[in-house]
Design an enzyme around this catalytic site. Structure first.
Site, PDB file in Angstrom:
ATOM      1  N   LYS A 306      32.262   2.522  10.986  1.00 19.58           N
ATOM      2  CA  LYS A 306      30.850   2.359  11.375  1.00 19.58           C
ATOM      3  C   LYS A 306      30.717   1.589  12.690  1.00 19.58           C
ATOM      4  CE  LYS A 306      28.882   2.561   6.700  1.00 19.58           C
ATOM      5  NZ  LYS A 306      30.096   2.513   5.864  1.00 19.58           N
ATOM      6  N   ASP A 309      28.832  -1.104  18.456  1.00 17.25           N
ATOM      7  CA  ASP A 309      28.777  -2.043  19.568  1.00 17.25           C
ATOM      8  C   ASP A 309      28.649  -1.269  20.873  1.00 17.25           C
ATOM      9  OD1 ASP A 309      29.031  -4.506  21.036  1.00 17.25           O
ATOM     10  OD2 ASP A 309      30.201  -5.301  19.354  1.00 17.25           O
TER      11      ASP A 309
END
Length: 476
Positions: A306, A309
């Site tokens: 997941k 950033d």
């Protein structure tokens, strides 16, 4: 056309027999015109036939665009020989310079003729038309060498594009039969194959062409679609081969248990999903052994990282660090919250390795914010990055493009939920009713006393729901 049909047969561009397509589907006909670039005389003959077909149809156009990639040299010859302006459509925009999807002198309002080598479903022509139309060009006609007669012409007409073919597959069959190249039995076999693999036209929904089928496509048929991602093609192929659309969520903290799960349940699953960072005893040797088990039992590895950033950070998280995820995981996933920069960073690592990415479009937890406009943004980001993104983590089908796969977590044989807001749906609800492709199951299998027996229950339930969705009966 008789001489060209014979030449195509001689060149190996048109073959009859018993072939296994990349989807694993058995086919009596194999068509591949990419090799024409090495036969300049035949290439020119085909280009002349395409130009003549447009002329015979009385088409009026200002420029020509060949569908990438096989039709590009054909369009080049047509334009060069007849002094017609040519446009080149890129499959993806450059990330430098003009960043254009169409190269050449574009004059909005002009009519562009599309040239294609083979039409099956018409999807590639529609994709090219959409790109050209976004540039302000009119697209009313397409010329193709060979119409496979599998519904592409009707689908294009529904989108306002008339298809003009130099020949049809049945016409070529007739010519080759007369020449003694194929027998009556093979002709009938090919005709039956065509009829069993039709793409049905659909009603227009909005201004943009969307590849949506009234008739549900099998996994193997979807693996053969133009533009399908290599990871998706491999996954769809092994799913059909193993008759499984079950993904095991192996959320365990012991390397030994992870490898045991892979060894025992590997034959029952199409994907093994890991959270590699929760292992208490991770070593590089663990993923090496896991990779060997995946190859042996033909399942794919999905690291549920997941990523969420900025692009430069996720790039390093994916490629390096302790886990070196890109070196062993076939599939990763990412949130769309950071915007397209995150996908771009992951792409720089994943594309050269032929890895694939899933975008998180919906979540199975109660109160999730991944709904509405967020989900729409995820779908758009996937379409803009289809050279790397091949599907979604979602609770239901969020895109009607059959090239995209949908994986749904939160699945148990008994529906309900837990005290932390996780909602559970049954395999039938997820596959048959919500249109997802793959169920992701963790606790439902891991908490069972006999994990293999429980995994088989989930596999059968999910596969039978898929077969029911196709409208055919499951075999025992």
């Amino acid at each position: 056309m008789e001489s060209v049909a014979a030449a195509l047969r001689e060149a190996g561009a048109l073959r009859f027999g018993d072939f296994v397509l990349k989807s694993g589907q058995a086919s009596p006909v194999y068509i591949d015109l990419r090799g024409l670039v090495s036969r300049p005389r035949l290439l020119r003959q085909v280009a002349d036939l395409l130009f003549q077909a447009a002329k015979d149809a009385g088409l009026q156009y200002d420029c020509v665009c060949g569908v990438p990639y096989t039709a590009l040299p054909l369009a080049t010859i047509v334009c060069s020989e007849n002094q017609v302006p040519m446009l080149i459509r890129r499959k993806e925009a450059k990330d430098y310079g003009t960043k254009r999807l169409v190269e050449g002198a574009i004059n909005p309002g002009e009519t562009c003729l599309i040239i294609e080598d083979v039409v099956t479903s018409g999807s590639s022509v529609l994709e090219t038309a959409e790109v050209l139309q976004k540039e302000g060009l009119k697209v009313t006609d397409a010329v193709v060498l060979l119409d496979r007669e599998q519904g592409g012409k009707a689908r294009l007409e529904e989108r306002g594009i008339r298809l003009h073919s130099v020949c049809t597959l049945s016409g070529v069959l007739e010519i080759l039969q007369q020449q003694g190249e194929v027998n009556v039995e093979m002709v009938e076999k090919v005709k039956r194959f065509i009829q069993a693999n039709m793409f049905e036209p659909v009603a227009r929904n909005g201004p943009a062409p969307v590849k949506r089928f009234c008739k549900e496509l099998s996994f193997s048929a979807r693996a053969e679609l133009p533009g399908v991602h290599p990871t998706a093609a491999r996954l769809l192929t092994l799913m059909e081969k193993k008759q499984t659309n079950l993904c095991l969520s192996a959320d365990v903290t012991s390397s030994k248990e992870l490898l045991q799960l892979a060894a025992i349940l590997g034959p029952s699953i199409c994907i093994l999903k890991t959270h590699i960072d929760i292992l208490d005893d991770f070593t590089p040797e663990v993923v090496k052994e896991l990779r060997a088990l995946a190859d042996r039992h033909e399942f794919m590895i999905f690291e549920d990282r997941k990523f969420a950033d900025i692009g430069n950070t996720v790039k390093h998280q994916y490629k390096g660090g302790v886990f070196r995820i890109a070196s062993w995981s076939d599939i990763i996933n990412a949130h769309v919250v950071p915007g397209p920069g995150a996908v771009k960073g992951l792409k720089e690592v994943g594309v050269p390795l032929q890895r694939g990415c899933l975008l998180i479009a919906q979540m199975s937890s109660q109160g999730s914010l991944a709904t509405g406009e967020y989900t729409k943004a995820a779908v758009q980001m996937a379409e803009d990055n289809s050279d790397f993104v091949f599907g979604f983590i979602s609770g239901s089908r969020v895109s009607n493009k059959p090239e995209f796969l949908h994986l749904t977590p939160g699945v148990q044989l008994q529906t309900g939920g837990d005290n932390l807001g996780q909602k559970y749906l049954s395999p039938k609800e997820v596959i048959s009713e919500k249109g997802s492709d793959i169920i992701i199951v963790g606790r439902g299998i891991l908490s069972a006393s006999d994990r293999l027996q429980e995994a088989e229950k989930y596999r059968r339930a999910a596969w039978e729901s898929y077969v029911s969705r196709l409208g055919i009966c499951a075999e025992d």
